[in-house]
Design a protein around this motif. Sequence first.
Motif, PDB file in Angstrom:
ATOM      1  N   LYS A 114       0.850  -1.178   0.000  1.00  0.00           N
ATOM      2  CA  LYS A 114       0.000   0.000   0.000  1.00  0.00           C
ATOM      3  C   LYS A 114       0.888   1.231   0.000  1.00  0.00           C
ATOM      4  O   LYS A 114       1.949   1.242   0.622  1.00  0.00           O
ATOM      5  CB  LYS A 114      -0.872  -0.013   1.254  1.00  0.00           C
ATOM      6  N   LYS A 115       0.465   2.228  -0.699  1.00  0.00           N
ATOM      7  CA  LYS A 115       1.182   3.493  -0.594  1.00  0.00           C
ATOM      8  C   LYS A 115       0.910   4.082   0.781  1.00  0.00           C
ATOM      9  O   LYS A 115      -0.161   3.906   1.347  1.00  0.00           O
ATOM     10  CB  LYS A 115       0.713   4.463  -1.677  1.00  0.00           C
ATOM     11  N   MET A 116       1.875   4.787   1.284  1.00  0.00           N
ATOM     12  CA  MET A 116       1.644   5.451   2.552  1.00  0.00           C
ATOM     13  C   MET A 116       0.598   6.537   2.377  1.00  0.00           C
ATOM     14  O   MET A 116       0.523   7.163   1.327  1.00  0.00           O
ATOM     15  CB  MET A 116       2.942   6.102   3.042  1.00  0.00           C
ATOM     16  N   SER A 117      -0.144   6.763   3.425  1.00  0.00           N
ATOM     17  CA  SER A 117      -1.106   7.856   3.348  1.00  0.00           C
ATOM     18  C   SER A 117      -0.332   9.166   3.237  1.00  0.00           C
ATOM     19  O   SER A 117       0.809   9.278   3.684  1.00  0.00           O
ATOM     20  CB  SER A 117      -1.976   7.884   4.600  1.00  0.00           C
ATOM     21  N   ALA A 118      -0.986  10.138   2.623  1.00  0.00           N
ATOM     22  CA  ALA A 118      -0.320  11.431   2.421  1.00  0.00           C
ATOM     23  C   ALA A 118       0.132  12.011   3.754  1.00  0.00           C
ATOM     24  O   ALA A 118       1.220  12.569   3.873  1.00  0.00           O
ATOM     25  CB  ALA A 118      -1.279  12.396   1.734  1.00  0.00           C
ATOM     26  N   GLU A 119      -0.692  11.772   4.741  1.00  0.00           N
ATOM     27  CA  GLU A 119      -0.389  12.336   6.061  1.00  0.00           C
ATOM     28  C   GLU A 119       0.879  11.715   6.652  1.00  0.00           C
ATOM     29  O   GLU A 119       1.802  12.415   7.081  1.00  0.00           O
ATOM     30  CB  GLU A 119      -1.581  12.088   6.981  1.00  0.00           C
ATOM     31  N   ASP A 120       0.902  10.371   6.631  1.00  0.00           N
ATOM     32  CA  ASP A 120       2.083   9.675   7.143  1.00  0.00           C
ATOM     33  C   ASP A 120       3.330  10.164   6.415  1.00  0.00           C
ATOM     34  O   ASP A 120       4.357  10.484   7.027  1.00  0.00           O
ATOM     35  CB  ASP A 120       1.948   8.161   6.917  1.00  0.00           C
ATOM     36  N   ASP A 142      -1.833  -3.420  11.942  1.00  0.00           N
ATOM     37  CA  ASP A 142      -2.023  -2.873  10.609  1.00  0.00           C
ATOM     38  C   ASP A 142      -0.769  -3.140   9.776  1.00  0.00           C
ATOM     39  O   ASP A 142       0.083  -2.276   9.596  1.00  0.00           O
ATOM     40  CB  ASP A 142      -2.299  -1.374  10.721  1.00  0.00           C
ATOM     41  N   ARG A 148       0.339  -0.823   6.751  1.00  0.00           N
ATOM     42  CA  ARG A 148       0.832   0.501   7.105  1.00  0.00           C
ATOM     43  C   ARG A 148       2.230   0.428   7.694  1.00  0.00           C
ATOM     44  O   ARG A 148       3.113   1.201   7.328  1.00  0.00           O
ATOM     45  CB  ARG A 148      -0.136   1.116   8.119  1.00  0.00           C
TER      46      ARG A 148
END
Lengths: 334, 334
Positions: A80-86, A313, A316
Motif C-alpha cells: 500500500k502506498k503510505m497515506s499522504a499524512e504519514d 495494521d 501501514r
Amino acid sequence: MLTERQKEILKIIVLEYIKLAKPVGSNLICDTLNCSSATIRSEMAALEELGLLEKTHTSSGRVPSEKGYRYYVDNLMEIKKMSAEDMLKLQIIFHNNQLQFNDCVAESLKLISEMTNYTSIKLGSASHENTLKEISIVPLNDDNLIVIVVTNMGYVEHKNISLPNVDINDVKKTVNLINNMIVGTPIDEVSEKLEFEIKPIIANYVEEHEKLYNAFYNVFNNFASKNVDVIGKRNILKHKEFDNIEKVSRILDKFEDDNIASLVDEIKERGSDINIYIGKENNIDDDMTVIETSYKTPQEEGKLVVVGPKRMDYDRVVALLEFIKENIENQGDR
Amino acid sequence: MLTERQKEILKIIVLEYIKLAKPVGSNLICDTLNCSSATIRSEMAALEELGLLEKTHTSSGRVPSEKGYRYYVDNLMEIKKMSAEDMLKLQIIFHNNQLQFNDCVAESLKLISEMTNYTSIKLGSASHENTLKEISIVPLNDDNLIVIVVTNMGYVEHKNISLPNVDINDVKKTVNLINNMIVGTPIDEVSEKLEFEIKPIIANYVEEHEKLYNAFYNVFNNFASKNVDVIGKRNILKHKEFDNIEKVSRILDKFEDDNIASLVDEIKERGSDINIYIGKENNIDDDMTVIETSYKTPQEEGKLVVVGPKRMDYDRVVALLEFIKENIENQGDR
DNA sequence: CCTAGCACTTTCTTTTTCACAGTGCTAATA
DNA sequence: TATTAGCACTGTGAAAAAGAAAGTGCTAGG
C-alpha cells in the motif's frame, strides 16, 4: 490452493478484524461480495478446515488464525502506498537539516510509535561488535571524575567514579596507557586485557593502583551489553486485546528486559527486506507480531523493529518501515 | 482533639487497611481493644464526622480518608526500626567497595522499588543549576564525530553528529574556543553564548561555519532539562487499587513525562527531613502518595522520591529513605 | 453451485434471589 | 454517663434465571 473467492474472503476477514477486533460474521461479507451469507458460511467453513480461520465459540463469527495472518501477509497483502499524512510527517523529519542523521532515525521511530500506537525498537550493534575507540576523563573535583568510553560504532557510555587519594596524573597516565594499548579491542574483552596488560604496569608506579584498576575494570565490566532503545512501551495499553493487568505486565516486562535485544535478534533472517514474525514465530510474545528490518550506513548499522498485537495494521507498518529504511540508507551520507 | 481511644482506633484502621486494602469493620477492632463493637461503631462515627474516616457505601466498614492518613502520618506513626532483612540488603550495597558512590544511590533506590513494589525517583540538579565543565569530541570517521558535554555536577550528555566537508581541525579549534570561552556558563545559556561569542569568530575562518555552528547549537539546545531517573515504573501494576487500564495508563504517562521532575520539584519544602505528600497534596496523582527527601554531598545534590498508592507502607518507606539519605551523606566522601 | 429458511448454540445483558458483612439506633445496664 | 446487647436495615457480591442478539450449520429447493 485457495480459490479466488476464498482469498477474497480471507482478506476481508483479516482487514475487518484488524480494524474492529470483533469476530467477522458472514453477513458483513456477503454485502461486499455478491452472494448470500450461506455461501460465505460454507467458504468460511472450508477456510477453517484449512486452519486459516478460527472461531471464538461454536456460533461466533470468524477470526484469522496465526496461519491466516501469515497467508495474508505472504499472499494477500498489497503494497500500500503510505497515506499522504504519514508521508508528510516523515518527510518533515528527514528533510529537516537541523536534525542530525542519528536523530532522524530516533525521531522517525518515535513518530511511528505515536502514529500507530505500536512499540518500536531501535537496535544498534551488539557490544561484541563494538571495539574500544577512545577513553577519556573529565575531572570534576579533587576526588571525582567522569570516565567516558566511546566505541567505534559511536556508542558512548560514561561513568562517575571517585578516586580519593589517587593522583590525577596517575589517572591520566593510565588513560593514556589504555588508549595506546587497548584501543581496537572488542568491548567484551577489554576488562580482561585491563587485568593482564594494564594492571601489571600501573602496579609498579601507582600507590593506589588497586583502587584505580578496580574503577576502570568496573567501567568496562558493566558496559551495557546492547545498544537498544525501546520507544512507546506504554502503547500496548491502548489495544483492546491487552485489557487485563497480567497480560500488560507480561509484555511490559519483556520491553523492559535488558535482553530484549537478543529476543529480537535471535530471529533468523528470512532474507527479504522486511521480515514479519507473527505470534509464535517471534520470541517476544505469542500474542504479538514483530516487524523488522535492518539498515546499514557508513556510520552505523542496526535494526528497526515494530512490535504490536497480531491484529496489527501490517500494510501501514510495512510501508512506514520501508520508507524509513530507504531514507536512512540514502540520506545516511548526506 | 482526639481521645486516646480514637487515636488508637484510627491507627488500627490505617494499618489494617494498608495491609489488606479492605474496609475495616468494628468487629476486627473490638478484638484488639477491650470493648464491644457498638462502642467502636460510635467512635468510628465520630471519626467520620471529623473527616478522618470514610465509608465506601452506607453499610461498609471504614477506610482512612486523605485527612485520616495525614493525621496518622503527623501524629500516630511511630518511627519504626527497619526490618533486619531490609537493613541487611541495603548495607550490602553501601558497604560494597566495588560500587562507586553514584551507583550506591541508584542501586539502593532500585532495591527500594523491588522490596516495596513502589516506584522511586532519583532527581539530580536541574539544568539551570549545571554549568558547562568541558566539551570534547571523538572523531569516528571522516564525516562523523561524537560531541560529549560534561557539566560541573557530573552530568554527561553526548551526541552523534555528522559534518561532511568540514575539516576536523576546524572542529577542534571550535571545541577549544568553547572550552576557553564558555566553560562555567549555565547550560541553559550556552546556546545563546554560542551564537554571540563563537559564531562570529568561526565565521571568519571556517568555510562551512554555518553547519558547524548548527551542530553545536543543537547539542546544547536539546540538552536534557532534567537529570531524572525513574525506577520501577511498572510496580504500579502490582497494587490492587490500580486494577484497570485507564488508571494505570494515567500513572504510567506521568512517570514517562519528561516533566515529572517539575511535578515532584514544585512541591514546596515542608522543612523537615522527610516530606510526605498524600493524594491531592502532591502533583503526581490524587490516588498516590509521594515521599521525598533531599540529600547533599560534596559531589552532588538531589532528591530521592518514592511514589506509591496512598495506601502505602509509610513507616517502612520513611525508615528506608532515612537510612539511605544518611548513608549517602556520610559515605559521600568515603 | 447457490440460496432461503430455520433450528440451534453461545454470549451478553439484565433481573432476581440470597447470604453476608457491617452499620445505626434503641433500650437496658453498670 | 459511658457501654453494651439486640435488632432492623442496607449495600455488595456471587450465583442463578431469563431473554435478546448474533451467528452458525444444515436442509431442501431453484
